[in-house]
Write a protein that holds these residues in place. Structure first.
Motif, PDB file in Angstrom:
ATOM      1  N   HIS A  93       0.859  -1.267  -0.436  1.00  0.00           N
ATOM      2  CA  HIS A  93       0.129   0.187   0.021  1.00  0.00           C
ATOM      3  C   HIS A  93       0.545   1.128   0.023  1.00  0.00           C
ATOM      4  O   HIS A  93       1.900   1.247   0.432  1.00  0.00           O
TER       5      HIS A  93
ATOM      6  N   ASP B 219       6.320   3.869   4.693  1.00  0.00           N
ATOM      7  CA  ASP B 219       6.430   3.076   5.718  1.00  0.00           C
ATOM      8  C   ASP B 219       6.771   2.080   4.432  1.00  0.00           C
ATOM      9  O   ASP B 219       7.846   0.337   4.697  1.00  0.00           O
ATOM     10  N   HIS B 220       6.192   1.945   3.702  1.00  0.00           N
ATOM     11  CA  HIS B 220       5.933   0.584   3.150  1.00  0.00           C
ATOM     12  C   HIS B 220       6.643   0.539   1.174  1.00  0.00           C
ATOM     13  O   HIS B 220       6.912  -0.306   0.348  1.00  0.00           O
TER      14      HIS B 220
ATOM     15  N   ASP C 179       0.192  -3.183   6.138  1.00  0.00           N
ATOM     16  CA  ASP C 179      -1.155  -3.112   7.507  1.00  0.00           C
ATOM     17  C   ASP C 179      -2.490  -4.253   7.058  1.00  0.00           C
ATOM     18  O   ASP C 179      -3.181  -3.335   6.311  1.00  0.00           O
TER      19      ASP C 179
ATOM     20  N   HIS D 262      -5.209   0.459  11.712  1.00  0.00           N
ATOM     21  CA  HIS D 262      -4.150  -0.814  12.568  1.00  0.00           C
ATOM     22  C   HIS D 262      -5.613  -1.757  12.779  1.00  0.00           C
ATOM     23  O   HIS D 262      -6.375  -1.362  13.617  1.00  0.00           O
TER      24      HIS D 262
ATOM     25  N   HIS E 154       6.822  -5.240  12.635  1.00  0.00           N
ATOM     26  CA  HIS E 154       6.124  -3.859  12.558  1.00  0.00           C
ATOM     27  C   HIS E 154       5.568  -3.299  13.695  1.00  0.00           C
ATOM     28  O   HIS E 154       4.197  -3.317  14.083  1.00  0.00           O
TER      29      HIS E 154
ATOM     30  N   ASP F 106       2.218   6.640   9.917  1.00  0.00           N
ATOM     31  CA  ASP F 106       0.992   7.375   8.982  1.00  0.00           C
ATOM     32  C   ASP F 106      -0.338   6.152   9.722  1.00  0.00           C
ATOM     33  O   ASP F 106      -1.292   6.018   9.584  1.00  0.00           O
TER      34      ASP F 106
HETATM   35 ZN    ZN Z   1       2.530   0.333   8.312  1.00  0.00          ZN
END
Ligand code: ZN
Ligand code: ZN
Length: 334
Positions: free
Chosen positions: A37, A41-42, A115, A282, A304, A333
């Motif tokens: 996504h 951080d991804h 996530d 999350h 994570h 995020d």
């Molecule tokens: Zn993340």
């Protein structure tokens, strides 16, 4: 290859799929990337080739100007990679375009969740439980203390304040990708149809969501309106704008912040937030353990965030598990 899953290799900067020579959510530029996504951080720019959902690719193009070598893959579609690896993108329920990636090789199935959350979200399709041998799960809120309240309850805090202070405005700090649009969509679902005002930094991502069919109602830019027009309104801005000079142009702003971290009182105080809204994209503790139970993998790899508590829960429940240490997986995020 033996059934030891040696074809899937966790490294500090991403998960390497050896036979296909590709990386999942690598934190540095690589030749072949599979991206779950659009959060920073991804996803990042600079990869030779990027495979992601069309929505994630649109987000990456907007944020990181990645346009080259992009391969869109729809939810449910299976892509054949090199070395006899198949990749299928499955909804993760996190933000627009977010996916879990199912990897299949030599009869073995591995899922990288990216996530995810299990609560309904009007801006993206829900998480789908998919059987696999190894589940690589996030654990951002992997402590029993994290239990996210129903979102309706948090949204009501905004609408109640507006009703009580019709000459003021409620300024909601929310991350520009995902959180802002979900909060706006939930405010609409609660029956608030007045124009919502945006900080300029939110505009492009909100438009992108609207172009992908997410109904956010009438949005206006703060910069185009004067103070009095915004009395009795919701205004949405990035968290960084909550306490800066920019907010002086607003009529008596009541500051709110939408984040799973608002559960932690000290964090709300640090941000000078009057109205902490516990809204997370999350999974909370119950959703994490529910997901491991429902997917029922032979082994869980936890990454994570707060791995230790979930690792312990797995051990107590006779489930095989290990913690992975990936770098750069922060809470930016959320
Ligand atoms: Zn993340
Ligand atoms: Zn994310």
């Amino acid at each position: 290859m033996a059934a030891d899953f040696s074809w899937i290799q966790p490294h500090p900067h991403g998960i390497y799929v050896a036979p296909a020579d590709c990386w999942i959510d690598p934190s540095r530029a690589v030749d072949n990337a599979l991206v779950t996504h659009g959060h920073a951080d991804h996803a990042r720019g600079g990869h030779g080739k990027t495979v992601a959902t069309p929505e994630t690719l649109a987000i990456m193009k907007l944020r990181y100007a990645t346009a080259d070598g992009a391969t869109p893959v729809a939810y449910g579609e299976t892509l054949s990679l090199m070395g006899g690896v198949d990749a299928t993108y499955i909804p993760a329920g996190h933000v627009l375009g977010s996916a879990q990636i199912l990897l299949e090789h030599a009869g073995e199935r591995v899922i990288v969740t990216g996530d995810y959350k299990r609560r309904p979200d009007p801006t993206c399709p829900p998480f789908e439980v998919t059987p696999c041998d190894i589940l690589i799960t996030e654990a951002t809120f992997g402590l029993p203390v994290f239990s996210h309240p129903p979102i309706r309850q948090e949204i009501a805090k905004i609408t109640d304040r507006l009703a009580a202070y019709p000459d003021a405005c409620v300024l909601v700090g929310a991350y520009a990708l995902g959180k802002a649009q979900r909060v706006i969509a939930e405010i609409r679902a609660a029956g608030h149809h007045d124009p919502i005002y945006l900080h300029g930094a939110m505009e492009k991502m909100c438009r992108l969501y609207q172009e992908h069919g997410v109904d956010l109602g009438e949005l206006r830019l703060v910069a185009d309106h004067d103070k009095d027009a915004m009395r009795g309104s919701v205004v949405v801005c990035p968290p960084s704008a909550l306490n800066d000079r920019w907010s002086r142009r607003l009529p008596d702003p009541i500051t709110a912040m939408a984040s799973g971290w608002m559960r932690v009182r000290q964090r709300a105080r640090q941000r000078n937030v009057e109205l902490p809204l516990i809204i997370s994209d999350h999974a909370d503790w119950d959703e994490l353990t529910q997901t491991i139970r429902e997917v029922d993998p032979s082994e869980s790899w936890i990454t994570h965030g707060r791995e230790e508590a979930l690792l312990r829960w797995c051990q107590l429940n006779q489930r095989r598990a290990r913690a992975l240490a990936l770098v750069g997986r922060e809470e930016e995020d959320e």
